[in-house]
Write a protein that holds these residues in place. Structure first.
Motif, PDB file in Angstrom:
ATOM      1  N   VAL A  97      23.355  34.998  31.578  1.00 46.97           N
ATOM      2  CA  VAL A  97      23.420  33.822  32.376  1.00 46.97           C
ATOM      3  C   VAL A  97      24.711  33.292  32.913  1.00 46.97           C
ATOM      4  O   VAL A  97      25.270  32.144  32.906  1.00 46.97           O
ATOM      5  N   ASP A  98      25.297  34.242  33.715  1.00 48.25           N
ATOM      6  CA  ASP A  98      26.521  34.103  34.604  1.00 48.25           C
ATOM      7  C   ASP A  98      27.870  33.870  33.798  1.00 48.25           C
ATOM      8  O   ASP A  98      28.695  33.017  34.191  1.00 48.25           O
ATOM      9  N   ARG A  99      27.783  34.524  32.626  1.00 50.20           N
ATOM     10  CA  ARG A  99      29.145  34.320  31.745  1.00 50.20           C
ATOM     11  C   ARG A  99      30.302  34.923  32.721  1.00 50.20           C
ATOM     12  O   ARG A  99      31.511  34.440  32.530  1.00 50.20           O
ATOM     13  N   TYR A 100      29.792  36.003  33.474  1.00 49.18           N
ATOM     14  CA  TYR A 100      30.745  36.405  34.469  1.00 49.18           C
ATOM     15  C   TYR A 100      29.626  37.083  35.617  1.00 49.18           C
ATOM     16  O   TYR A 100      28.541  37.190  35.238  1.00 49.18           O
ATOM     17  N   ASP A 101      30.164  37.531  36.617  1.00 56.11           N
ATOM     18  CA  ASP A 101      29.529  37.862  37.820  1.00 56.11           C
ATOM     19  C   ASP A 101      28.936  39.076  37.790  1.00 56.11           C
ATOM     20  O   ASP A 101      27.689  39.484  38.129  1.00 56.11           O
ATOM     21  N   LEU A 102      29.526  40.248  37.367  1.00 58.54           N
ATOM     22  CA  LEU A 102      28.941  41.674  37.526  1.00 58.54           C
ATOM     23  C   LEU A 102      29.360  42.342  36.174  1.00 58.54           C
ATOM     24  O   LEU A 102      30.530  42.264  35.704  1.00 58.54           O
TER      25      LEU A 102
ATOM     26  N   GLY B 236      31.995  58.017  34.055  1.00 60.23           N
ATOM     27  CA  GLY B 236      33.707  58.599  33.613  1.00 60.23           C
ATOM     28  C   GLY B 236      34.296  57.310  32.989  1.00 60.23           C
ATOM     29  O   GLY B 236      35.504  57.398  32.747  1.00 60.23           O
ATOM     30  N   ARG B 237      33.670  56.437  32.547  1.00 54.62           N
ATOM     31  CA  ARG B 237      34.326  55.250  31.851  1.00 54.62           C
ATOM     32  C   ARG B 237      33.683  54.723  30.452  1.00 54.62           C
ATOM     33  O   ARG B 237      32.420  54.503  30.685  1.00 54.62           O
ATOM     34  N   ARG B 238      34.517  54.720  29.480  1.00 56.83           N
ATOM     35  CA  ARG B 238      33.551  54.356  28.369  1.00 56.83           C
ATOM     36  C   ARG B 238      33.168  52.824  28.223  1.00 56.83           C
ATOM     37  O   ARG B 238      32.064  52.661  27.881  1.00 56.83           O
ATOM     38  N   ARG B 239      34.089  52.041  28.654  1.00 58.09           N
ATOM     39  CA  ARG B 239      33.681  50.673  28.548  1.00 58.09           C
ATOM     40  C   ARG B 239      33.361  49.982  30.126  1.00 58.09           C
ATOM     41  O   ARG B 239      33.727  50.452  31.084  1.00 58.09           O
ATOM     42  N   PRO B 240      32.421  48.977  29.830  1.00 54.39           N
ATOM     43  CA  PRO B 240      31.978  48.572  31.320  1.00 54.39           C
ATOM     44  C   PRO B 240      33.100  47.532  32.035  1.00 54.39           C
ATOM     45  O   PRO B 240      33.974  47.090  31.156  1.00 54.39           O
ATOM     46  N   TRP B 241      32.993  47.446  33.323  1.00 57.00           N
ATOM     47  CA  TRP B 241      33.762  46.439  33.862  1.00 57.00           C
ATOM     48  C   TRP B 241      33.176  45.167  33.772  1.00 57.00           C
ATOM     49  O   TRP B 241      32.030  44.925  34.069  1.00 57.00           O
ATOM     50  N   ARG B 242      33.922  44.112  33.417  1.00 52.81           N
ATOM     51  CA  ARG B 242      33.212  42.923  33.419  1.00 52.81           C
ATOM     52  C   ARG B 242      34.260  42.201  34.787  1.00 52.81           C
ATOM     53  O   ARG B 242      35.304  41.845  34.689  1.00 52.81           O
ATOM     54  N   VAL B 243      33.630  41.691  35.602  1.00 48.36           N
ATOM     55  CA  VAL B 243      34.079  41.295  36.852  1.00 48.36           C
ATOM     56  C   VAL B 243      33.571  39.678  37.220  1.00 48.36           C
ATOM     57  O   VAL B 243      32.602  39.386  37.047  1.00 48.36           O
TER      58      VAL B 243
ATOM     59  N   GLY C  49      44.009  35.194  29.023  1.00 49.26           N
ATOM     60  CA  GLY C  49      45.165  36.177  28.515  1.00 49.26           C
ATOM     61  C   GLY C  49      44.525  37.225  27.821  1.00 49.26           C
ATOM     62  O   GLY C  49      45.068  38.458  27.594  1.00 49.26           O
ATOM     63  N   GLU C  50      43.630  36.991  26.715  1.00 49.38           N
ATOM     64  CA  GLU C  50      43.020  37.913  25.591  1.00 49.38           C
ATOM     65  C   GLU C  50      41.926  38.716  26.270  1.00 49.38           C
ATOM     66  O   GLU C  50      41.440  39.613  25.640  1.00 49.38           O
ATOM     67  N   SER C  51      41.260  38.290  27.335  1.00 51.92           N
ATOM     68  CA  SER C  51      40.158  38.957  27.867  1.00 51.92           C
ATOM     69  C   SER C  51      40.304  40.083  28.737  1.00 51.92           C
ATOM     70  O   SER C  51      41.471  40.125  29.481  1.00 51.92           O
ATOM     71  N   ASP C  52      39.299  40.862  28.799  1.00 45.17           N
ATOM     72  CA  ASP C  52      39.492  41.972  29.761  1.00 45.17           C
ATOM     73  C   ASP C  52      39.153  41.715  31.055  1.00 45.17           C
ATOM     74  O   ASP C  52      38.579  42.764  31.792  1.00 45.17           O
ATOM     75  N   LEU C  53      38.556  40.704  31.354  1.00 43.40           N
ATOM     76  CA  LEU C  53      37.621  40.090  32.364  1.00 43.40           C
ATOM     77  C   LEU C  53      38.827  40.536  33.678  1.00 43.40           C
ATOM     78  O   LEU C  53      39.958  40.143  33.609  1.00 43.40           O
ATOM     79  N   LEU C  54      37.980  40.964  34.730  1.00 38.07           N
ATOM     80  CA  LEU C  54      38.912  41.527  35.998  1.00 38.07           C
ATOM     81  C   LEU C  54      38.374  40.391  37.120  1.00 38.07           C
ATOM     82  O   LEU C  54      37.279  40.224  37.497  1.00 38.07           O
ATOM     83  N   ILE C  55      39.522  39.865  37.628  1.00 38.92           N
ATOM     84  CA  ILE C  55      38.930  38.860  38.695  1.00 38.92           C
ATOM     85  C   ILE C  55      39.040  39.729  40.338  1.00 38.92           C
ATOM     86  O   ILE C  55      40.308  40.414  40.406  1.00 38.92           O
ATOM     87  N   VAL C  56      38.094  39.767  40.838  1.00 35.25           N
ATOM     88  CA  VAL C  56      37.985  40.469  42.321  1.00 35.25           C
ATOM     89  C   VAL C  56      37.870  39.380  43.334  1.00 35.25           C
ATOM     90  O   VAL C  56      37.071  38.500  43.253  1.00 35.25           O
TER      91      VAL C  56
ATOM     92  N   ARG D 244      48.824  43.225  31.567  1.00 36.03           N
ATOM     93  CA  ARG D 244      47.942  43.596  32.347  1.00 36.03           C
ATOM     94  C   ARG D 244      47.453  43.347  33.732  1.00 36.03           C
ATOM     95  O   ARG D 244      48.047  42.486  34.105  1.00 36.03           O
ATOM     96  N   ARG D 245      46.587  44.308  34.411  1.00 35.03           N
ATOM     97  CA  ARG D 245      46.370  43.668  35.711  1.00 35.03           C
ATOM     98  C   ARG D 245      45.132  42.708  35.467  1.00 35.03           C
ATOM     99  O   ARG D 245      43.985  42.783  35.008  1.00 35.03           O
ATOM    100  N   PHE D 246      45.311  41.507  35.991  1.00 33.91           N
ATOM    101  CA  PHE D 246      44.254  40.446  36.066  1.00 33.91           C
ATOM    102  C   PHE D 246      43.447  40.545  37.304  1.00 33.91           C
ATOM    103  O   PHE D 246      42.314  40.037  37.189  1.00 33.91           O
ATOM    104  N   ALA D 247      43.839  40.775  38.464  1.00 39.09           N
ATOM    105  CA  ALA D 247      43.104  40.514  39.748  1.00 39.09           C
ATOM    106  C   ALA D 247      43.369  41.871  40.573  1.00 39.09           C
ATOM    107  O   ALA D 247      44.383  42.538  40.661  1.00 39.09           O
ATOM    108  N   THR D 248      42.277  41.970  41.459  1.00 36.94           N
ATOM    109  CA  THR D 248      42.269  43.041  42.596  1.00 36.94           C
ATOM    110  C   THR D 248      41.562  42.627  43.567  1.00 36.94           C
ATOM    111  O   THR D 248      40.843  41.663  43.605  1.00 36.94           O
TER     112      THR D 248
END
Length: 391
Positions: free
Chosen positions: A301-306, A312-319, A341-348, A372-376
């Motif tokens: 329910v839109d906790r994140y967008d994608l 080739g990647r073990r973990r999913p991207w959370r975008v 700070g603690e999340s691996d959420l990627l801001i696109v 870590r990289r926060f945004a791209t």
């Protein structure tokens, strides 16, 4: 000290400056405009002193209200994006309106801002109302349907838009309005409107040219679009950058439509749901075309967008896709919500916001202590997924 930083920080000063420009260009009496601008000037002048800079005189303040935002900010608060003009064509610029909407209630007009009794609500609260209406559909699938409805029905024939809204379980009240007069093209006793080739929202018509109310879309089209009128037929839109519009996921077509019986979303719903939603849907479509890659829109329910998975990647991207005019404001919002700070959420961010990535990463790294990289950008993210899928 914290209170002072909040009171004289970037968010507060940018908001005050854009409010002042809005008041300065309002149709009120000169005396009333001067009184209210002087009150706003006092806040900006104190911010200059708080940041160790000389006092900005009132006359200099008013002279600069029609120039770039950067000219009115203390050096310590300036960002690269601040070269946007506050006023264009004798009115508050689209970029300045965006900044104002990001800091105040998006439903406020320039004249509303003049009235100091109007509650100062954040855009987040308006988004929260619409988000709550989507959640009220009761299921995750219902939420997705409601979300797509707001993205795909920015404007159109009244019965079609209203039927789509009702089918998605959303309320009509507060969500749609008649086509605004600033979009009307008068020709032979009839009024027409043109939808943006990217988002389909009514384009502003002025001095024989059309421009999307969202500046990045106008830029992608190659600038404003001419309107050609001939006797005995509806007006026609001139040429634009069709290839660039397609890259942003637009329908690439815009034709004159009579205003009668047509409606569009209210501006806040368009700006904060349709606009980012266009980029989310475009990314989803691009990802789904990559062999072996699966992409899920608005999971949980839109906790994140994608949520994106590749072989080739073990973990999913959370975008989480974000499209703010002011990157510093976005960084503050992400920190305010907590957990970044603690999340691996990627801001696109969309590619037209590429200049914001460095600001976001710098601000978020400094505030959280994480390297870590926060945004791209969208392009870099798609390239990263493609590489992972090819391993």
């Amino acid at each position: 000290m914290t209170a002072d930083l909040t009171r004289f920080g970037r968010d507060a000063v940018v908001t005050t400056v854009t409010q002042a420009a809005s008041v300065w260009m309002s149709p009120g009496t000169p005396g009333e405009r001067w009184r209210q601008v002087a009150e706003l000037h006092g806040r900006v002048a104190l911010a200059y002193l708080a940041h160790g800079e000389p006092l900005l005189p009132l006359v200099a303040f008013t002279d600069l209200l029609t120039g770039p935002l950067s000219g009115l900010l203390p050096d310590a608060l300036r960002e690269a994006c601040d070269e946007v003009l506050l006023v264009e064509d004798g009115q508050l610029s689209a970029a300045a309106v965006d900044l104002l909407m990001e800091n105040l209630a998006p439903s406020m007009t320039a004249s509303d801002v003049v009235g100091w009794s109007v509650p100062r609500l954040s855009a987040e609260k308006v988004q929260g109302w619409l988000y709550g209406q989507m959640l009220a559909t009761g299921t995750e699938e219902g939420y997705r349907r409601a979300r797509r409805t707001v993205i795909e029905h920015a404007a159109g024939e009244m019965s079609e838009v209203i039927d789509a809204i009702k089918a998605a379980g959303l309320p009509r009240e507060g969500l749609v309005e008649e086509i605004p007069a600033w979009a009307w093209v008068a020709h032979e006793g009839e009024h027409y409107w043109f939808g943006c080739p990217v988002c389909r929202y009514p384009m502003r018509y002025q001095l024989g040219r059309l421009a999307c109310a969202y500046p990045p879309h106008t830029k992608a089209l190659g600038g404003s679009i001419t309107v050609k009128a001939a006797k005995g037929r509806p007006p026609v839109a001139g040429a634009w950058n069709v290839e660039r519009a397609a890259q942003l996921g637009g329908p690439q077509v815009t034709t004159a439509v009579p205003v009668k019986g047509q409606v569009c979303l209210v501006r806040p719903a368009w700006r904060y749901s349709t606009i980012p939603g266009c980029e989310e849907v475009r990314l989803h479509r691009e990802l789904e075309m990559m062999p072996g890659v699966t992409a899920r829109l608005w999971p949980h329910v839109d906790r994140y967008d994608l949520e994106v998975r590749a072989p080739g990647r073990r973990r999913p991207w959370r975008v989480d896709v974000k499209d703010y005019t002011d990157p510093a404001r976005l960084a503050n919002e992400l920190l305010r919500r907590g957990g970044i700070g603690e999340s691996d959420l990627l801001i696109v961010v969309p590619d037209y916001r590429a200049g914001h990535v460095a600001v976001l990463n710098e601000r978020l790294r400094f505030a959280t202590g994480s390297r870590r990289r926060f945004a791209t950008t969208s392009h870099r993210f798609l390239t990263e997924v493609k590489r992972a899928a090819a391993r």
